[in-house]
Design a protein around this motif. Structure first.
Motif, mmCIF file in Angstrom:
data_model
loop_
_atom_site.group_PDB
_atom_site.id
_atom_site.type_symbol
_atom_site.label_atom_id
_atom_site.label_comp_id
_atom_site.label_asym_id
_atom_site.label_seq_id
_atom_site.Cartn_x
_atom_site.Cartn_y
_atom_site.Cartn_z
ATOM 1 N N ARG A 19 7.423 -159.806 -31.862
ATOM 2 C CA ARG A 19 7.362 -158.605 -31.035
ATOM 3 C C ARG A 19 7.995 -157.417 -31.741
ATOM 4 N NH1 ARG A 19 6.580 -157.661 -25.652
ATOM 5 N NH2 ARG A 19 6.467 -159.908 -25.252
ATOM 6 N N GLY A 20 9.033 -157.669 -32.516
ATOM 7 C CA GLY A 20 9.676 -156.577 -33.249
ATOM 8 C C GLY A 20 8.706 -155.882 -34.194
ATOM 9 N N LEU A 21 7.802 -156.663 -34.853
ATOM 10 C CA LEU A 21 6.819 -156.072 -35.740
ATOM 11 C C LEU A 21 5.803 -155.243 -34.948
ATOM 12 C CD1 LEU A 21 5.576 -155.724 -38.526
ATOM 13 C CD2 LEU A 21 4.308 -157.877 -38.155
ATOM 14 N N ARG A 33 13.874 -150.794 -28.876
ATOM 15 C CA ARG A 33 14.118 -152.184 -29.290
ATOM 16 C C ARG A 33 13.182 -153.123 -28.543
ATOM 17 N NH1 ARG A 33 16.125 -149.632 -32.536
ATOM 18 N NH2 ARG A 33 18.224 -149.646 -33.402
ATOM 19 N N PRO A 34 12.820 -154.250 -29.147
ATOM 20 C CA PRO A 34 13.202 -154.731 -30.493
ATOM 21 C C PRO A 34 12.353 -154.055 -31.558
ATOM 22 C CG PRO A 34 11.750 -156.312 -29.481
ATOM 23 C CD PRO A 34 11.964 -155.238 -28.452
ATOM 24 N N MET A 35 12.839 -154.009 -32.764
ATOM 25 C CA MET A 35 12.070 -153.454 -33.867
ATOM 26 C C MET A 35 12.430 -154.244 -35.118
ATOM 27 S SD MET A 35 11.724 -149.458 -35.100
ATOM 28 C CE MET A 35 11.484 -148.885 -33.434
ATOM 29 N N GLY A 36 11.434 -154.911 -35.710
ATOM 30 C CA GLY A 36 11.714 -155.758 -36.869
ATOM 31 C C GLY A 36 10.468 -155.970 -37.690
ATOM 32 N N PHE A 37 10.462 -157.130 -38.427
ATOM 33 C CA PHE A 37 9.358 -157.407 -39.340
ATOM 34 C C PHE A 37 8.571 -158.652 -38.946
ATOM 35 C CE2 PHE A 37 12.495 -155.025 -41.763
ATOM 36 C CZ PHE A 37 11.717 -154.007 -42.294
ATOM 37 N N SER A 38 8.808 -159.133 -37.735
ATOM 38 C CA SER A 38 8.055 -160.304 -37.277
ATOM 39 C C SER A 38 7.999 -160.298 -35.758
ATOM 40 C CB SER A 38 8.718 -161.605 -37.771
ATOM 41 O OG SER A 38 10.043 -161.724 -37.223
ATOM 42 N N SER A 91 8.045 -152.603 -25.813
ATOM 43 C CA SER A 91 9.481 -152.419 -26.055
ATOM 44 C C SER A 91 10.267 -152.824 -24.824
ATOM 45 C CB SER A 91 9.773 -150.963 -26.426
ATOM 46 O OG SER A 91 9.439 -150.095 -25.351
ATOM 47 N N ALA A 111 7.451 -152.068 -33.999
ATOM 48 C CA ALA A 111 7.588 -151.195 -35.171
ATOM 49 C C ALA A 111 6.250 -150.523 -35.517
ATOM 50 C CB ALA A 111 8.104 -151.998 -36.363
#
Length: 403
Positions: free
Chosen positions: A60-62, A53-58, A108, A65
């Motif tokens: 730091r998460g992007l 984590r974090p993992m997303g679409f924008s 991460s 990912a």
């Protein structure tokens, strides 16, 4: 004697299975189950997807990912066959993989991102040569340790920087596995090479046996059948002249040649048997069957010789006696068997013919066959006219077999 069906001496074309094996590259090494390796790889990726984590679409998460996908791809690439990935490409791929692994640790904030670095380092030792593997594994330790030591990511407080330094240590396990794999593969290749050599030797033995049988068939049939054919043709030609006496004479000669052929056939079968009699007894019996009981002279200390030597010397004696009867009818024949410490010598001599020699064209293979027999035993054969002694003007054949 058991006979084996002839096979070709030329290498046979690969079977479809062999061709498929060649296309598939080196054989799998025993003890390395690809299913287990696939399971471990997928487990590392699955645990990472659930914990990192974090993992997303924008934001730091992007970034996390994308780095996760890159690390997963680098880890899955471990299953690519070695023969399909050149060393320089493997070096580039693994170098980018450890950079992505160090970046994932830095971006991460939690999870098992460090597992990618550990498993990639282990595969570095397995896939690359030792020097390259150690340098790249050292770079992996420095990158991962540096990310944590200099607090380059949000998760640095969860992992000690010393853990980052240890990410390169699995390279040693990889190097050991590679050495074991090479040792096992070398043993397999050596066994396959020995098997191929054994098959080649078996093919050579079959061809040698075929040649020997061919010589035996020639020795028994070529001269006698040629003589029988000549006499029958003569009888057929004489029928038109009405000279019945000469017809009967040619017919009688043909009958005699048939009887002689049967005797020779019996001796051929005898010589082919594995339980052949000792050389002296066999030669004595052969001469007796041809009506020559007092022509054998033995010198030296009689000893047993290998069955192969007995078979070939008997065939040479038979060929030489047949030639003597054919080309020097009525001429006295002498056979000498000499035993010395280093060799066994068979000599067949005949005096010039005392009766008319029938015009007969032989196959020309008799002398060649005798030379081949002697060559197989590592000996020498001489054949030619006798220039002095009691057999002067005649012909002699002498075979010397070492041992």
């Amino acid at each position: 004697m058991q006979y084996v069906l002839p096979v070709s001496a030329t290498p046979s074309a690969p079977t479809p299975q062999q061709a498929a094996d060649q296309e598939a590259g080196p054989r799998p090494v025993p003890g390395q189950d690809p299913r287990v390796q696939w399971a471990v790889t997928l487990a590392v990726i699955a645990v990472g997807a659930l914990t990192i984590r974090p993992m997303g679409f924008s934001g730091r998460g992007l970034a996390v990912a994308v780095l996760f996908v890159i690390n997963a791809a680098a880890l899955l690439a471990r299953r690519l066959p070695e023969h399909k990935v050149p060393q320089h490409l493997a070096l580039v791929w693994l170098s980018l993989g450890i950079v992505a692994a160090a970046a994932l640790i830095g971006t991460s904030s939690s999870g098992t991102s460090y597992l990618f670095a550990f498993f990639l380092a282990g595969h570095i030792g397995y896939r690359l040569e030792t020097k390259q593997a150690l340098v790249l594994a050292g770079a992996c330790s420095l990158l991962c340790g540096g990310v944590l030591y200099f607090h380059l990511g949000p998760g640095h407080h969860l992992l000690p920087w010393t853990l980052g330094l240890t990410t390169g240590t699995p390279v040693l396990i990889g190097i050991i596995n590679r050495s074991q794999r090479r040792a096992v593969r070398a043993a397999i290749e050596a066994a396959e090479s020995a098997e191929r050599a054994a098959r080649a030797e078996a093919r050579t033995a079959v061809l040698t046996e075929r040649s020997r049988i061919a010589r035996d068939v020639h020795d028994v049939l070529a001269h006698s059948l040629a003589g029988i054919n000549m006499q029958l043709e003569l009888a057929d030609a004489l029928l038109d002249t009405g000279d019945l006496d000469r017809v009967r004479e040619a017919n009688d000669k043909a009958h005699d040649l048939v009887k002689e052929s049967l005797k020779q056939a019996q001796w051929t079968v005898h010589a082919l048997r594995e339980d052949a009699l000792p050389l002296l007894e066999s030669l004595t019996a052969m001469l007796a069957s041809t009506g020559r009981r007092d022509v054998l002279t033995v010198t030296g200390t009689v000893r047993a010789v290998p069955a192969q030597v007995t078979q070939n010397l008997l065939r040479i004696a038979q060929e030489a006696l047949t030639n003597a009867a054919r080309h020097a009818p009525g001429g006295e024949v002498g056979v000498e068997l000499e035993f010395t410490a280093s060799s066994t010598t068979l000599s067949v001599r005949n005096r010039p013919a005392t009766r008319k020699v029938s015009v007969d064209v032989g196959s020309g293979m008799g002398l060649i066959g005798m030379r081949e027999r002697v060559a197989l035993l590592g000996g020498t054969l001489t054949a030619g006219p006798v220039t002095d002694g009691p057999y002067q003007g005649g012909w002699q054949v002498e075979a010397v077999i070492p041992g």
